[in-house]
Motif scaffolding. Sequence first.
Motif, mmCIF file in Angstrom:
data_model
loop_
_atom_site.group_PDB
_atom_site.id
_atom_site.type_symbol
_atom_site.label_atom_id
_atom_site.label_comp_id
_atom_site.label_asym_id
_atom_site.label_seq_id
_atom_site.Cartn_x
_atom_site.Cartn_y
_atom_site.Cartn_z
ATOM 1 N N PRO A 112 -40.291 -31.512 -7.580
ATOM 2 C CA PRO A 112 -40.221 -30.574 -8.600
ATOM 3 C C PRO A 112 -40.381 -29.060 -8.215
ATOM 4 O O PRO A 112 -39.504 -28.150 -8.666
ATOM 5 C CB PRO A 112 -41.298 -30.798 -9.544
ATOM 6 N N LYS A 167 -37.339 -17.246 -7.530
ATOM 7 C CA LYS A 167 -37.077 -17.451 -8.968
ATOM 8 C C LYS A 167 -36.283 -16.359 -9.206
ATOM 9 O O LYS A 167 -36.636 -15.065 -8.902
ATOM 10 C CB LYS A 167 -38.278 -17.816 -9.701
ATOM 11 N N LYS A 211 -36.998 -26.897 -9.511
ATOM 12 C CA LYS A 211 -37.287 -25.716 -10.820
ATOM 13 C C LYS A 211 -37.001 -24.333 -10.184
ATOM 14 O O LYS A 211 -37.008 -23.347 -10.750
ATOM 15 C CB LYS A 211 -38.795 -25.848 -10.943
ATOM 16 N N GLN A 212 -36.705 -24.268 -8.669
ATOM 17 C CA GLN A 212 -36.235 -22.882 -8.091
ATOM 18 C C GLN A 212 -34.903 -22.300 -8.412
ATOM 19 O O GLN A 212 -34.142 -23.216 -8.600
ATOM 20 C CB GLN A 212 -36.853 -22.766 -6.656
#
Lengths: 165, 517
Positions: free
Chosen positions: B96, B353, B100-101
């Motif tokens: 994760p 991000k 998620k990046q």
Amino acid sequence: MTAQVSSGTAARWNDAVAKDIIDARRSEPGAMLPILHDLQEAFGYVDQSAVPVIADVLNVSRAEVHGVITYYHDFRHAPAGKHVLKICRAEACQSVGCRDLIAHVEQKHGLELGKTSPDGSITVEEVFCLGNCALSPAVLLDGELIGRVTIDDIDQIIETAARPA
Amino acid sequence: MTMRIFISKDAAALSVGADKVAKTLSAELASRGIAADIVRTGSRGLFWLEPMVEVATAAGRIAYGPVTSADVASLVDSLTASGMHPLCLGPVDAIPYLAKQERLTFARVGVIDPTSVADYIAHGGYEGLEKAIALSPADIVEEVTKSGLRGRGGAGFPTGIKWKTVLGASADQKYIVCNADEGDSGTFADRMIMEGDPLLLVEGMTIAGLAVGATLGYIYIRSEYPHAFRAFQTAVDAARKAGYLGASVAGSGKAFDIIVRLGAGAYVCGEETALLESLEGKRGIVRAKPPLPALKGLFGKPTVINNVLSLAAVPHILADGWKTYADYGMGRSRGTLPFQLAGNIKFGGLVEKAFGLSIHEAIYEFGGGTRSGRPVRAVQIGGPLGAYFPSSLFDTALDYEAMAAKKGMLGHGGIVVFDDTVDLAAQARFAFEFCVKESCGKCTPCRIGSTRGVETIDRILAGEDPAKPLALVRDLSQTMLDGSLCAMGGLTPYPVLSAIDHFPEDFQRGLTRVAAE
């Protein structure tokens, strides 16, 4: 180009070799720092006797050479110990106890930051950030990075360094 | 079939034993007669899982970590038989923290062999340069300008505007200078690029050279990064050998080459004009501006000086077009930023991000809170000159303007977490102390102010009523903010004032202690 990363093991100062090192970069623009790094790589420090030679080769004043050597934290004016331990004392390492590590080095081992142990086995220096901030506290031992350093690790490093090879 | 195994040789992975694991694994495989290639990569930036071992399978790379040499035998057992090893993390891309990046700059870090030009090209490398070669210099600058890329070193100045100034200057020689003097505590993104995908930076510098008409680039790497220095030098040599640096870059007929230089342990050389002085062989003393380095920079010639992450963002912008990049981010902060989670944090590492992630999301959803398990009390964002924020500000978005609105700064994206044992008065003292050690000495507010600051905070720590000394510190800070020549003296008040404003109780402790004695 040499590796330019001092490890603490170096030859005795030799004026002729030093002159060759300085001459090798004679025509390079902005050669001062590379020359000083090369000298420190070869001898572990930059001897005072190099100042007039560098000044002459680079066509700058002795004062300018002296100014550069003393401005940067890296350049030593005397040989370091057999091993060099750089302990990070920047904020990320502070957040996980580098102040305790340094206090331990000073109190238990009687070593002072920036100084060499009386037996010449180890020089301990402070450094501000080794870029290992997710695995703090960090130290650099003879150019090798070590992360999540504990007080036990520090004891082991200093005791191993003191043992005759 | 030869098994392919990937182990990081990033300095951080080495610092927790990656070399030993690689060596043990190699010996173990050999003793069992298993044919395997062990590829040494950069780090994925999931540092709590290092040393991490990845094994290529039909279903993608499967990760194991953190692996010690004692785990190696059982790990090899599980590779040859069926059954899951307890350290198995599953497919690396599905972890994760990574999934998620939004990895643009860091897409290849931890994936490829950083010394191999062929591997770099196989993973999309040099596509940006190919595009750039087909464009006019003005069009390259236009792409970068439209992307909204701003200087990733901390100042956030639009990269395209800087390039345009250099392009417009006429001179017999222009230079590209890469600022790799990543001295901020809590940051390691530049180091990871130089070790994990150095050719990306070589490509970025080359594109900058084509864009402004510079034939020579210098990179100034801090001496505290010996691994990065060696890795980048290796990459430059490899690029030159493959024809991507030299008299005719990739057969374009245009020349560009890179000289790798080592710093010498002066934090202030991260300031661009001090860095230029240092490259010229002088003391790293800050220059007054103007003249801008874009017009009179290195050796007095027009110079683009950019941070590692700024230049490393460029190949992607050219390869995929400015719009793809500009579609990430918020407000005037476009694209992505590699955030670095550091200090007392459970899952420390690199998180790339789009701008706009909140501090809370960064330190809890990614970071998992403190490593010590105690509550988070403060974060310092943006290095030693960045502000300390209390938990009441953790909803702030990580973007240049949002941070500035709360009297903080994003800087180079480093986030250092402190638990509730931190003493902010001691941290404020350290901010001044650091400035004493690292000030270049040219301007008075920085050179003298920092020393007076340490002395004044010492009075508070010794138990004096803080009211008067704090008023002095505020006055001194204002002088430093207004009167310093560069960010060294000009931003040192940020950590100091934020500590005083957000954690006033810590400045009462000395008095309370003395009163109790």
